[in-house]
Design an enzyme around this catalytic site. Structure first.
Site, PDB file in Angstrom:
ATOM      1  N   HIS A  71     -30.965  71.492  31.801  1.00 19.87           N
ATOM      2  CA  HIS A  71     -29.908  72.087  32.620  1.00 19.87           C
ATOM      3  C   HIS A  71     -29.351  73.359  31.982  1.00 19.87           C
ATOM      4  CE1 HIS A  71     -29.960  68.730  35.360  1.00 19.87           C
ATOM      5  NE2 HIS A  71     -29.879  67.893  34.337  1.00 19.87           N
ATOM      6  N   LYS A 107     -12.559  70.862   3.197  1.00 19.94           N
ATOM      7  CA  LYS A 107     -12.800  69.427   3.270  1.00 19.94           C
ATOM      8  C   LYS A 107     -11.701  68.725   4.057  1.00 19.94           C
ATOM      9  CE  LYS A 107     -14.987  65.660   2.145  1.00 19.94           C
ATOM     10  NZ  LYS A 107     -16.225  65.450   2.923  1.00 19.94           N
ATOM     11  N   GLU A 139     -23.404  73.897   9.345  1.00 20.36           N
ATOM     12  CA  GLU A 139     -22.316  74.166   8.394  1.00 20.36           C
ATOM     13  C   GLU A 139     -22.804  74.456   6.986  1.00 20.36           C
ATOM     14  OE1 GLU A 139     -19.375  71.036   8.097  1.00 20.36           O
ATOM     15  OE2 GLU A 139     -20.897  69.499   8.143  1.00 20.36           O
ATOM     16  N   CYS A 180      -6.029  74.610   1.253  1.00 19.20           N
ATOM     17  CA  CYS A 180      -5.412  74.916  -0.037  1.00 19.20           C
ATOM     18  C   CYS A 180      -5.274  73.674  -0.915  1.00 19.20           C
ATOM     19  CB  CYS A 180      -4.029  75.490   0.181  1.00 19.20           C
ATOM     20  SG  CYS A 180      -3.977  76.852   1.329  1.00 19.20           S
ATOM     21  N   TRP A 205      -6.830  78.788   0.879  1.00 20.43           N
ATOM     22  CA  TRP A 205      -7.754  78.947   2.017  1.00 20.43           C
ATOM     23  C   TRP A 205      -6.981  79.757   3.038  1.00 20.43           C
ATOM     24  CZ3 TRP A 205      -8.117  77.386   7.218  1.00 20.43           C
ATOM     25  CH2 TRP A 205      -9.408  77.344   7.753  1.00 20.43           C
ATOM     26  N   GLU A 229     -24.388  65.421  15.381  1.00 19.48           N
ATOM     27  CA  GLU A 229     -24.083  65.420  13.952  1.00 19.48           C
ATOM     28  C   GLU A 229     -25.196  66.124  13.163  1.00 19.48           C
ATOM     29  OE1 GLU A 229     -21.595  65.051  12.292  1.00 19.48           O
ATOM     30  OE2 GLU A 229     -22.230  64.618  10.260  1.00 19.48           O
ATOM     31  N   LYS A 239     -24.325  69.267  10.827  1.00 22.10           N
ATOM     32  CA  LYS A 239     -24.612  69.258   9.393  1.00 22.10           C
ATOM     33  C   LYS A 239     -25.440  70.478   9.023  1.00 22.10           C
ATOM     34  CE  LYS A 239     -22.592  67.181   8.285  1.00 22.10           C
ATOM     35  NZ  LYS A 239     -21.390  66.395   8.296  1.00 22.10           N
ATOM     36  N   ARG A 254     -12.144  71.237  -1.513  1.00 23.67           N
ATOM     37  CA  ARG A 254     -11.316  71.324  -0.311  1.00 23.67           C
ATOM     38  C   ARG A 254     -11.551  72.630   0.453  1.00 23.67           C
ATOM     39  NH1 ARG A 254      -6.761  67.918  -0.458  1.00 23.67           N
ATOM     40  NH2 ARG A 254      -5.487  69.426   0.648  1.00 23.67           N
ATOM     41  N   ASN A 279       0.811  74.669   0.565  1.00 20.92           N
ATOM     42  CA  ASN A 279      -0.283  74.306   1.470  1.00 20.92           C
ATOM     43  C   ASN A 279       0.354  73.996   2.813  1.00 20.92           C
ATOM     44  OD1 ASN A 279      -2.438  73.185   2.799  1.00 20.92           O
ATOM     45  ND2 ASN A 279      -2.529  71.331   1.544  1.00 20.92           N
ATOM     46  N   GLY A 280      -0.170  74.582   3.894  1.00 19.01           N
ATOM     47  CA  GLY A 280       0.388  74.323   5.222  1.00 19.01           C
ATOM     48  C   GLY A 280       0.718  75.627   5.924  1.00 19.01           C
TER      49      GLY A 280
HETATM   50  C1  F6R Z   1     -18.172  68.116   8.790  1.00 18.94           C
HETATM   51  C2  F6R Z   1     -16.840  67.675   8.419  1.00 18.94           C
HETATM   52  C3  F6R Z   1     -15.734  67.970   9.360  1.00 18.94           C
HETATM   53  C4  F6R Z   1     -14.762  66.783   9.372  1.00 18.94           C
HETATM   54  C5  F6R Z   1     -13.523  67.127  10.206  1.00 18.94           C
HETATM   55  C6  F6R Z   1     -12.572  65.948  10.298  1.00 18.94           C
HETATM   56  O1  F6R Z   1     -19.092  67.810   7.803  1.00 18.94           O
HETATM   57  O2  F6R Z   1     -16.635  67.133   7.377  1.00 18.94           O
HETATM   58  O3  F6R Z   1     -16.203  68.241  10.637  1.00 18.94           O
HETATM   59  O4  F6R Z   1     -15.413  65.675   9.904  1.00 18.94           O
HETATM   60  O5  F6R Z   1     -12.858  68.204   9.630  1.00 18.94           O
HETATM   61  O6  F6R Z   1     -12.198  65.515   9.039  1.00 18.94           O
HETATM   62  P1  F6R Z   1     -11.589  64.073   8.793  1.00 18.94           P
HETATM   63  O7  F6R Z   1     -12.661  63.078   9.027  1.00 18.94           O
HETATM   64  O8  F6R Z   1     -11.107  64.090   7.389  1.00 18.94           O
HETATM   65  O9  F6R Z   1     -10.476  63.919   9.784  1.00 18.94           O
END
Ligand code: F6R
Length: 604
Positions: free
Chosen positions: A500, A599, A484, A2, A75, A477, A481, A28, A101-102
């Site tokens: 395995h 985000k 997502e 949010c 969200w 990673e 990427k 976000r 938010n929360g």
């Molecule tokens: C993937 C991504 C998330 C963040 C995760 C942790 O692209 O951005 O997997 O890496 O939510 O976020 P931070 O680094 O802000 O703790």
């Protein structure tokens, strides 16, 4: 997650300020949005499920003229994304509007109490108890300020919350475990003179109007009026420091790129230069971190998602330097029995606000460890709560998928081990590679054929990524990427694990991206894994510096310049970022705002 924006003192521009602010918070992640404004006639609320465009359409039919207002992007946590569940929420009388938010953990008992005294609820949310609590206290004769404080005092859980009340020119807000920042408008503003004044989950929401900010701490309340009043839990006034953010609004625009993600991938040379600037001293063979940190004898990393992948890489660097180190998923760490001891716990978090990571860091501190935040966000909760902070200096990252901040994390973790535990021989070997890193990333960006590879494999059934040692986190990673932002099935594996189990899934329509760097034993073994994949007719894309034979067995090659293999991991990652981007773009996905993702993940 949010996003909150609120403002006082913008006159007839209040509504525009709120809606534009919400636009900058879209990154976000959200699934509905709304605004509330107070004017002489009372309080108006407009909200809509879906994108901000739905809210804008609804606003076009309404003439809202209020001069004090709050806005929100939601969200969903409690209840689906519907108009009713969108914020702001109102009390029974329609006099109080709240955005939050929360997660309010005791909302069910609060709601039951309120319903027992005749309050009627319109949504499934935990948030709606807040305006009802405020409304109840107003009915009992409290002032708006006392009613807000009294309501917040009843809440358990995490919140950044903001409220407006019909008939009052004030905006009330408070925080606990969720970010909230105040913006101070005017020339050289102080808390007493700020006009206009803003409140938001994150600085971009009001950065266009002011660079002057006050970061609130947990337990603090703020009232925006003619100036800004911050008080602590006991109601005592707190004199907060006014800080100035270093980046300008231009940095949060797309600068001609179709997506923020592509822009941020291309910003990596500059971001890495900033990260390394003043920290690499080749002459002395030293990494200067300006950290008052003694060499740890054992290290634990806690992080989530992409930052967890960076942590796997960081832990391996420490182990290679002879220091026992482990990486933990933050969401598992705090609730698990303590692992083998470590005197340093490193929280890797670009936002500095990830609830799981903050909980893990707090648990580590309770267990007596020294804590270090590796973060991109100055004055974030992680920065403020940890004993030490290593800033990655990537600049604002708006795309939901982390790109330049992952590169910044890997570079900073190299600096961390070089600056604390590595010997002069390895410093002399790695520092020149770090110095050349921004240029090498630029070379990858300039020459990559990732878009062609992406086009070739865009319709594949699934995608696999493999790598060993420091290339293993890069494989994880690469898969994260891709999944997502493309919504396609993608998995990363340690190359040796393929046989395995996962090999059962490998077929002609499942390309395997193999990260193979250097010419050591690991590279040779991964080339062996490539052959196993080929024998199952699966296409292979080698991401390689050409030192091993990988390119001989690959259907496609994504080349990276030859450098120190541990630094080359960052270059391989850039190729995989581009592959993910171009596959998702070819499939027409909403790259900067993938479904269901946020985000900054501020709930556990
Ligand atoms: C993937 C991504 C998330 C963040 C995760 C942790 O692209 O951005 O997997 O890496 O939510 O976020 P931070 O680094 O802000 O703790």
């Amino acid at each position: 997650m949010c996003g909150i924006i609120g403002c006082v003192g913008r006159g007839t521009e209040t509504l525009d300020t709120l809606v534009e602010g919400l636009g900058t918070l879209e990154y976000r992640g959200y699934d509905s949005a709304g605004v509330a404004l107070v004017d002489d006639d009372g309080l108006s609320v407009v909200k809509a499920a879906g994108e901000l465009s739905a809210l804008r359409e609804r606003l076009a039919d309404r003439a809202l003229s209020g001069t004090v207002g709050i806005g929100h992007t939601r969200w969903s946590t409690h209840g689906p994304p519907t108009d009713e569940n969108a914020h702001p929420h109102l009390d029974c009388t329609g006099r109080v509007a709240v955005v939050h938010n929360g997660i309010i953990e005791n909302y069910q008992s609060l709601r039951a109490d309120l319903e027992a005294t005749g309050h009627e609820f319109r949504s499934d949310t935990d948030t709606e108890v807040i305006p009802h609590l405020v409304g109840k206290r107003l009915a009992d004769g409290d002032t708006p300020s006392a009613a807000f404080r009294g309501a917040v005092d009843r809440l358990e859980g995490s919140y950044a919350v903001a409220a407006v009340v019909a008939g009052s020119r004030r905006l009330f807000a408070a925080r606990n475990d969720s970010p909230l920042v105040v913006g101070l408008g005017g020339d050289e503003p102080t808390l007493d003179t700020a006009d206009p004044a803003f409140i938001a989950s994150d600085v971009p929401a009001f950065r266009e109007h002011t660079p002057h900010v006050v970061y609130l701490d947990d337990g603090e309340f703020v009232t925006l009026d003619d100036g800004i009043t911050v008080t602590d839990e006991t109601g005592t006034r707190v004199r907060k420091a006014v800080e100035t953010v270093g980046w300008d609004p231009e940095q949060t625009g797309k600068s001609g790129y179709e997506h923020f993600m592509l822009k941020e991938i291309h910003e990596q040379p500059r971001a890495l230069r900033q990260c390394l600037s003043g920290r690499v001293d080749e002459l002395r063979g030293a990494a200067d971190l300006d950290l008052d940190l003694t060499a740890p004898t054992g290290v634990q990393f806690v992080a989530a998602g992409t930052s967890y992948h960076a942590s796997l890489y960081g832990a391996e660097l420490f182990r290679r330097a002879g220091v026992p180190a482990q990486a933990f998923l933050a969401s598992e760490y705090a609730t698990s029995p303590p692992p083998l001891g470590a005197d340093l716990v490193v929280g890797v978090t670009q936002s500095g606000e990830t609830a799981d990571t903050l909980s893990a860091l707090r648990e580590a501190a309770r267990r007596g460890a020294e804590t270090l935040a590796v973060t991109n966000t100055v004055s974030s909760t992680a920065d403020r709560e940890c004993d030490h902070t290593l800033l990655i200096r990537s600049g604002p990252e708006i795309g939901v998928a982390a790109t330049k901040t992952f590169a910044g994390q890997l570079a900073a973790l190299n600096l961390l081990t070089l600056g604390t535990v590595e010997d002069v021989r390895s410093r002399r070997a790695v520092l020149p590679a770090l110095r050349d890193l921004p240029g090498d990333v630029q070379a990858v960006l300039d020459s990559s054929v990732a878009s062609t590879v992406a086009e070739t494999y865009r319709d594949a059934a699934a995608y696999f990524f493999i790598g060993r040692g420091l290339q293993f986190p890069v494989a994880l990673e690469g898969a994260l990427k891709l999944k997502e932002i493309s919504y396609e099935h993608a998995e990363g594996f340690a190359a040796g694990e393929l046989k395995h189990g996962p090999l059962a899934l490998v077929q002609a329509d499942t390309p395997v991206f193999a990260v193979v760097l250097g010419d050591g034993e690991r590279a040779h073994k991964t080339v062996g894994n490539i052959k196993e994949v080929e024998a199952r007719d699966a296409p292979v894309v080698a991401v390689t510096d050409g030192q091993s034979d990988a390119h001989l067995y690959a259907d496609h090659v994504l080349e990276v310049p030859e450098t120190h293999p541990r630094v080359a991991a960052l270059l391989a990652n850039v190729q995989l970022q581009l592959v993910a981007y171009y596959i998702a773009d070819g499939l027409g996905r909403p790259i900067d705002k993938p479904r269901n993702l946020a985000k900054s993940v501020t709930v556990e």
